[in-house]
Design a protein around this motif. Structure first.
Motif, PDB file in Angstrom:
ATOM      1  N   CYS A 143      -2.979  23.283   0.758  1.00  0.00           N
ATOM      2  CA  CYS A 143      -3.377  23.531   2.116  1.00  0.00           C
ATOM      3  C   CYS A 143      -5.044  23.126   1.943  1.00  0.00           C
ATOM      4  O   CYS A 143      -5.564  22.812   2.945  1.00  0.00           O
ATOM      5  N   GLU A 144      -5.677  23.549   0.952  1.00  0.00           N
ATOM      6  CA  GLU A 144      -7.035  23.531   0.700  1.00  0.00           C
ATOM      7  C   GLU A 144      -7.449  21.821   1.030  1.00  0.00           C
ATOM      8  O   GLU A 144      -8.324  21.521   1.502  1.00  0.00           O
ATOM      9  N   LYS A 145      -6.838  21.090   0.001  1.00  0.00           N
ATOM     10  CA  LYS A 145      -7.046  19.644   0.120  1.00  0.00           C
ATOM     11  C   LYS A 145      -6.806  19.035   1.534  1.00  0.00           C
ATOM     12  O   LYS A 145      -7.587  18.119   1.881  1.00  0.00           O
ATOM     13  N   THR A 146      -5.678  19.515   2.124  1.00  0.00           N
ATOM     14  CA  THR A 146      -5.431  18.846   3.324  1.00  0.00           C
ATOM     15  C   THR A 146      -6.441  18.903   4.312  1.00  0.00           C
ATOM     16  O   THR A 146      -6.998  18.125   4.937  1.00  0.00           O
ATOM     17  N   GLU A 147      -6.723  20.320   4.372  1.00  0.00           N
ATOM     18  CA  GLU A 147      -7.964  20.634   5.517  1.00  0.00           C
ATOM     19  C   GLU A 147      -9.406  20.257   5.032  1.00  0.00           C
ATOM     20  O   GLU A 147      -9.968  19.814   5.861  1.00  0.00           O
ATOM     21  N   ALA A 148      -9.508  20.178   3.672  1.00  0.00           N
ATOM     22  CA  ALA A 148     -10.872  19.480   3.724  1.00  0.00           C
ATOM     23  C   ALA A 148     -10.807  17.878   3.953  1.00  0.00           C
ATOM     24  O   ALA A 148     -11.887  17.621   4.450  1.00  0.00           O
ATOM     25  N   LYS A 149      -9.577  17.289   3.723  1.00  0.00           N
ATOM     26  CA  LYS A 149      -9.755  15.971   4.030  1.00  0.00           C
ATOM     27  C   LYS A 149      -9.893  15.762   5.577  1.00  0.00           C
ATOM     28  O   LYS A 149     -10.604  15.105   5.973  1.00  0.00           O
ATOM     29  N   ILE A 150      -9.203  16.348   6.232  1.00  0.00           N
ATOM     30  CA  ILE A 150      -9.350  16.499   7.836  1.00  0.00           C
ATOM     31  C   ILE A 150     -10.907  16.527   8.022  1.00  0.00           C
ATOM     32  O   ILE A 150     -11.181  15.687   8.988  1.00  0.00           O
ATOM     33  N   ILE A 151     -11.663  17.347   7.638  1.00  0.00           N
ATOM     34  CA  ILE A 151     -13.083  17.622   7.775  1.00  0.00           C
ATOM     35  C   ILE A 151     -13.866  16.559   7.263  1.00  0.00           C
ATOM     36  O   ILE A 151     -14.678  15.705   8.133  1.00  0.00           O
ATOM     37  N   GLU A 152     -13.337  16.006   6.341  1.00  0.00           N
ATOM     38  CA  GLU A 152     -14.049  14.651   5.670  1.00  0.00           C
ATOM     39  C   GLU A 152     -14.030  13.650   6.555  1.00  0.00           C
ATOM     40  O   GLU A 152     -15.071  12.775   6.649  1.00  0.00           O
ATOM     41  N   GLN A 191      -4.174   9.157   8.111  1.00  0.00           N
ATOM     42  CA  GLN A 191      -4.833   9.137   6.634  1.00  0.00           C
ATOM     43  C   GLN A 191      -4.492  10.070   5.826  1.00  0.00           C
ATOM     44  O   GLN A 191      -4.508  10.279   4.661  1.00  0.00           O
ATOM     45  N   VAL A 192      -4.580  11.578   6.504  1.00  0.00           N
ATOM     46  CA  VAL A 192      -4.351  12.596   5.600  1.00  0.00           C
ATOM     47  C   VAL A 192      -3.223  12.667   4.994  1.00  0.00           C
ATOM     48  O   VAL A 192      -2.950  13.200   4.135  1.00  0.00           O
ATOM     49  N   VAL A 193      -2.089  12.367   5.952  1.00  0.00           N
ATOM     50  CA  VAL A 193      -0.624  12.268   5.186  1.00  0.00           C
ATOM     51  C   VAL A 193      -0.462  11.225   4.096  1.00  0.00           C
ATOM     52  O   VAL A 193      -0.209  11.791   3.179  1.00  0.00           O
ATOM     53  N   GLU A 194      -1.228  10.209   4.185  1.00  0.00           N
ATOM     54  CA  GLU A 194      -1.328   9.244   3.074  1.00  0.00           C
ATOM     55  C   GLU A 194      -1.858   9.811   1.843  1.00  0.00           C
ATOM     56  O   GLU A 194      -1.565   9.421   0.715  1.00  0.00           O
ATOM     57  N   TYR A 195      -2.996  10.572   2.152  1.00  0.00           N
ATOM     58  CA  TYR A 195      -3.802  11.120   0.995  1.00  0.00           C
ATOM     59  C   TYR A 195      -3.211  12.517   0.450  1.00  0.00           C
ATOM     60  O   TYR A 195      -2.788  12.524  -0.864  1.00  0.00           O
ATOM     61  N   ILE A 196      -2.380  12.933   1.253  1.00  0.00           N
ATOM     62  CA  ILE A 196      -1.544  14.492   0.410  1.00  0.00           C
ATOM     63  C   ILE A 196      -0.354  14.227   0.076  1.00  0.00           C
ATOM     64  O   ILE A 196      -0.077  14.769  -0.927  1.00  0.00           O
ATOM     65  N   LYS A 197       0.286  13.600   0.792  1.00  0.00           N
ATOM     66  CA  LYS A 197       1.789  13.214   0.222  1.00  0.00           C
ATOM     67  C   LYS A 197       2.043  13.049  -1.286  1.00  0.00           C
ATOM     68  O   LYS A 197       2.859  13.623  -1.804  1.00  0.00           O
ATOM     69  N   PRO A 198       1.108  12.269  -1.780  1.00  0.00           N
ATOM     70  CA  PRO A 198       1.568  11.921  -3.280  1.00  0.00           C
ATOM     71  C   PRO A 198       0.983  13.235  -4.003  1.00  0.00           C
ATOM     72  O   PRO A 198       1.565  13.345  -5.344  1.00  0.00           O
ATOM     73  N   LEU A 199       0.280  13.950  -3.719  1.00  0.00           N
ATOM     74  CA  LEU A 199      -0.066  15.239  -4.515  1.00  0.00           C
ATOM     75  C   LEU A 199       0.930  16.469  -4.227  1.00  0.00           C
ATOM     76  O   LEU A 199       0.824  17.416  -4.884  1.00  0.00           O
TER      77      LEU A 199
END
Length: 337
Positions: A75-84, A56-64
């Motif tokens: 980096c920040e958005k990836t790690e925030a999504k992991i925690i979310e 899910q994180v890869v799907e979220y961050i790849k377009p960014l």
């Protein structure tokens, strides 16, 4: 009495004795057995959950990952999504561009942005209960004809490598196969980097999957979890340590030494409670401790902290990376990321 009659006569007695021993052992070992089964169940559930979060994180961050995006934001958005999504940071998000192969994770003041012609590698580690799903992908904005199949080379190598894995297979056989594929595309594998087993609170376990052919290798066993990662280089496939370090790891095996700084002792407590032996970034630490750099300096000096230095190819060289985590099953693998 014949031997057959003796056998018939003694069989019920022997069976009863064995049954009594089994009952006795079961009572003595019941709690330990239950705990072991519970841990094994938690282990598999955690690895699978970490893998699902990773997807899910890869799907979220790849377009960014686009031209103009700041490394730090990714980096920040990836790690925030992991925690979310209910995970924890299993390995600081790596954003490694062009000749940088591994271990660049943005410091808090990073102003770097993705540029036209960049080749960007994103390596993400998700932890659930200390069990980590590790995976990476590459995005290219480069138009040079020599790089056009670089990503395809590592993708193909990883997928082929995973297709060959089952219990009893040796890891050096996988290195031989993936290396052949990467070279077939006209690139070179990076021999100093390798895939690895994953243990609780250990991203890099005791077994390795080489990126090149070797004479011997570790044997895959059912139930083990590995990350297979391949790197392809437009250069010679040699890397060197850069001068910067943004990722650290506490060494529990190091000698006990007195720590002078008050902040250092607080940082050690934070590591013990939150990270154990999982790597962490300077950026993550400074969110908790404004003066954490002083603690890292002391801990590094006394040998309590290991450094993951930035690893690079030569300037002007391009490197691509692809990585998946999988569970070794009875007759193959279960891909987790």
């Amino acid at each position: 009495m014949s031997e057959e009659e003796k056998k018939i006569e003694t069989t019920p007695t022997e069976a009863a004795a064995e049954e009594n021993v089994e009952k006795e052992l079961t009572e003595e070992e019941k709690l330990a057995k239950e705990e072991e089964e519970k841990e094994q169940k938690l282990r598999l559930e955690s690895f699978r959950k970490a893998g699902e979060i990773h997807k899910q994180v890869v799907e979220y961050i790849k377009p960014l990952v686009i031209v103009g995006a700041k490394y730090l934001d990714i980096c920040e958005k990836t790690e925030a999504k992991i925690i979310e999504l209910g995970g924890e940071i299993g390995f600081p998000t790596n954003i490694c561009v062009n000749e940088v192969a591994a271990h660049y994770s943005s410091p808090p003041d990073d102003e770097s942005i993705i540029k036209e012609e960049d080749i960007v590698k994103i390596d993400i580690g998700v932890s659930v209960e200390g069990y980590v799903a590790d995976g990476a992908f590459t995005v290219s904005f480069n138009t040079d004809p020599s790089t056009q199949n670089l990503i395809l080379a590592v993708q193909t190598a990883v997928l082929k490598g995973m297709s060959l894995i089952k219990p009893g297979v040796k890891a050096n056989e996988i290195g031989k196969a993936t290396s052949k594929i990467i070279k077939g595309f006209g690139y070179n594998p990076i021999k100093e980097l390798s895939g690895h087993s994953l243990e609780k609170f250990q991203v890099h376990g005791f077994k390795e999957i080489p990126n090149v052919a070797l004479p011997t290798g570790d044997v895959f066993e059912e139930g083990e979890v590995f990350a297979l990662e391949c790197f392809a280089s437009t250069g010679a496939g040699n890397i060197h340590r850069g001068s910067n370090c943004y990722i650290y790891e506490y060494d529990l095996k190091s000698d006990r030494v007195p720590l002078r700084g008050k902040i250092t002792r607080k940082v050690v407590g934070w590591i013990a409670h939150n990270k154990k032996t999982l790597p962490f970034s300077m950026r993550e630490l400074l969110k908790e401790f404004r003066t954490g750099k002083f603690a890292i300096r002391e801990l590094t000096t006394v040998g309590k902290i290991g450094q993951h230095m930035v690893l690079k190819e030569e300037k002007g060289i391009y490197v691509a990376q692809w990585e998946h985590t999988f569970l070794v099953t009875e007759d193959g693998i279960e891909q987790l990321t």
